[in-house]
Design an enzyme around this catalytic site. Structure first.
Site, PDB file in Angstrom:
ATOM      1  N   ARG A   1       4.524 -73.734 111.736  1.00 37.58           N
ATOM      2  CA  ARG A   1       4.137 -74.467 110.520  1.00 37.58           C
ATOM      3  C   ARG A   1       3.248 -75.647 110.917  1.00 37.58           C
ATOM      4  NH1 ARG A   1       7.457 -78.137 108.918  1.00 37.58           N
ATOM      5  NH2 ARG A   1       9.336 -76.868 108.923  1.00 37.58           N
TER       6      ARG A   1
ATOM      7  N   TYR B   1     -11.576 -74.695  87.567  1.00 36.37           N
ATOM      8  CA  TYR B   1     -10.784 -73.467  87.719  1.00 36.37           C
ATOM      9  C   TYR B   1      -9.462 -73.601  86.951  1.00 36.37           C
ATOM     10  CZ  TYR B   1      -8.017 -69.853  90.003  1.00 36.37           C
ATOM     11  OH  TYR B   1      -7.212 -68.777  90.253  1.00 36.37           O
TER      12      TYR B   1
ATOM     13  N   ASP C   1     -14.637 -78.442  95.077  1.00 39.87           N
ATOM     14  CA  ASP C   1     -14.194 -77.061  95.262  1.00 39.87           C
ATOM     15  C   ASP C   1     -15.456 -76.228  95.475  1.00 39.87           C
ATOM     16  OD1 ASP C   1     -13.431 -74.402  94.913  1.00 39.87           O
ATOM     17  OD2 ASP C   1     -11.873 -74.890  93.454  1.00 39.87           O
TER      18      ASP C   1
ATOM     19  N   LYS D   1     -11.996 -65.615  98.165  1.00 39.14           N
ATOM     20  CA  LYS D   1     -13.211 -65.132  97.526  1.00 39.14           C
ATOM     21  C   LYS D   1     -14.272 -64.798  98.592  1.00 39.14           C
ATOM     22  CE  LYS D   1     -10.602 -66.263  94.059  1.00 39.14           C
ATOM     23  NZ  LYS D   1     -10.670 -67.521  93.345  1.00 39.14           N
TER      24      LYS D   1
HETATM   25  C1  LIG Z   1      -9.640 -68.470  92.876  1.00 38.96           C
HETATM   26  C2  LIG Z   1     -10.009 -69.890  92.818  1.00 38.96           C
HETATM   27  C3  LIG Z   1      -9.089 -70.907  93.152  1.00 38.96           C
HETATM   28  C4  LIG Z   1      -7.645 -70.593  93.506  1.00 38.96           C
HETATM   29  O1  LIG Z   1      -7.557 -69.934  94.726  1.00 38.96           O
HETATM   30  P1  LIG Z   1      -6.386 -68.903  95.091  1.00 38.96           P
HETATM   31  O2  LIG Z   1      -6.761 -68.450  96.453  1.00 38.96           O
HETATM   32  O3  LIG Z   1      -6.391 -67.834  94.065  1.00 38.96           O
HETATM   33  O4  LIG Z   1      -5.111 -69.685  95.064  1.00 38.96           O
HETATM   34  C5  LIG Z   1      -9.530 -72.218  93.125  1.00 38.96           C
HETATM   35  N1  LIG Z   1     -10.784 -72.533  92.779  1.00 38.96           N
HETATM   36  C6  LIG Z   1     -11.694 -71.601  92.439  1.00 38.96           C
HETATM   37  C7  LIG Z   1     -13.062 -72.018  92.054  1.00 38.96           C
HETATM   38  C8  LIG Z   1     -11.342 -70.256  92.444  1.00 38.96           C
HETATM   39  O5  LIG Z   1     -12.234 -69.330  92.082  1.00 38.96           O
END
Ligand SMILES: *Cc1c(COP(=O)(O)O)cnc(C)c1O
Length: 386
Positions: free
Chosen positions: A50, A102, A174, A199
């Site tokens: 961890r 998001y 983000d 993604k």
């Molecule tokens: C999918 C997404 C998240 C969340 O991420 P996870 O891996 O699904 O927890 C946060 N910000 C954006 C812009 C996203 O597309």
């Protein structure tokens, strides 16, 4: 800072990219929870996974180098990364979020951090004077997405960072939609970058992961403490998958972006399409700002069909393109923001920020573009209400 002039090369050789002990050109999957100690207090750099794991560390050093940051951290999901970063806040603090944030980021603030009296305001990061007026004395941070999903709203990251720093705010970006190949927020003045690595960074729709990169030793120590204390870490196997995905990011993105440009052109010219949202189009809201701060318009496109097209039938008629949550994989996906990704945002707020029930979001994959366009075309045709 990266040791490499070009991101394409850093993607493959950045961070800890070779196994020190054997010379293996891939860092092994250290599938272990603990480490033998040579004596009391005599550790070989690791004590418990961890706290630290060599495979995760290779990934963390890679993303830090790619974003031009001080230190990187890997988490079990994008939301775990965002939660760790928000855990820097204290009760009574307020965070500003851009209106197209998001859905999950909105939800964790609205329904979880709310328990700890950490508040949020939906801010207009596209209008600097409105934005600055929203910075009350309790505001301690801002979360920016650019382009922001699903209307692909562009925010001037450098300008918002400057105004925010004047008021002592922590600037969090983000960068999921652009990745460090297309946009580097820390160079534009952000303090922290977060990613849903699920993604484009992963890129193959086979791993859920999150990353955070900070620009100072002070923030690095704080996030390391939170990561170890709250424990939302990424496992060694998923860390390996992510490193593997990142190596091909540049070639994937080049094809993704090429296809997105073609798809945006196709949709813009189609008689069934009312609106197209894509920052790569010169006619789009944020084209100029986006061109200044990012390499290109990215991959995500949203569009609306005219009222005489049935979107339910459109989704059901698609054969190659899948209806699914998520984005950024090699395969083309569509989603319906109002009932899927942005369903956690109340209907009245959705309406206010322009997320209509007719909005369709397209994550353009890397299939042959003519096949993607043919599928969109036949599905649009079948969805016409005659
Ligand atoms: C999918 C997404 C998240 C969340 O991420 P996870 O891996 O699904 O927890 C946060 N910000 C954006 C812009 C996203 O597309």
């Amino acid at each position: 800072m990266s040791r490499f002039e070009h991101t394409e090369t850093a993607l493959i050789h950045g961070g800890i990219s070779i196994d020190e002990r054997t010379g293996a050109v891939n860092v092994p999957i250290y599938q272990t929870s603990t480490y033998k100690q040579d004596g009391l207090g005599k550790m070989r750099g690791y004590e418990y996974s961890r706290t630290g794991n060599p495979t995760r560390e290779a990934l963390e050093s890679l993303i830090a180098e790619l974003e031009g940051g001080h230190k990187g951290f890997a988490f079990g999901s994008g939301m775990a990364a965002i939660t760790a970063v928000l855990s820097l806040l204290h009760s009574g603090d307020r965070v500003l979020i851009s209106s197209n944030v998001y859905g999950g980021t909105f939800r964790v603030l609205d329904k979880v951090f709310d328990h700890f009296s950490i508040n949020y305001t939906i801010a207009d990061t596209t209008d600097l004077s409105v934005y600055e007026s929203q910075i009350t004395s309790d505001v301690k941070a801002v979360i920016i997405e650019s382009p922001a999903n699903p209307l692909m709203t562009v925010t001037d990251i450098r300008a918002v960072a400057e105004v925010s720093h004047k008021h002592g705010l922590l600037v969090i970006v983000d960068n999921t939609f652009m990745t460090p190949y297309l946009q580097k927020p820390l160079e534009l003045g952000a303090d922290i970058v977060v990613h849903s690595a699920t993604k484009y960074l992963g890129g193959h729709s086979d791993v859920v992961a999150g990353l955070a990169v900070v620009n100072s030793e002070d923030l690095a120590q704080k996030i390391a403490f939170i990561q170890n204390s709250t424990g939302g870490v990424l496992g060694p196997f998923d860390s390996f998958l992510l490193i593997r995905g990142i190596k091909t990011l540049a070639v994937r993105m080049d094809r993704h972006v090429y296809n997105a440009g073609k798809a945006a052109e196709f949709l813009t010219a189609h008689k069934a399409v009312k609106n197209v949202y894509y920052p790569g189009l010169e006619s789009s809201q944020g084209f100029e700002i986006n061109s200044r701060q990012a390499k290109n318009g990215g991959v995500m496109i949203s569009f609306e069909l005219h009222e005489n097209y049935d979107i339910r039938r459109f989704f059901e008629s698609l054969e190659l393109v899948s209806l699914a949550e998520s984005l950024g994989g090699v395969e083309s996906l569509v989603c319906h923001p109002a009932t899927m990704t942005h369903a956690s945002i109340p209907a009245d707020i959705r309406k206010k920020v322009g997320i209509t029930d007719g909005l369709i979001r397209l994550s353009v994959g890397i299939e042959q573009i003519d096949d993607i366009l043919a599928d969109l075309s036949q599905a649009i045709e079948k969805s016409e209400i005659k």
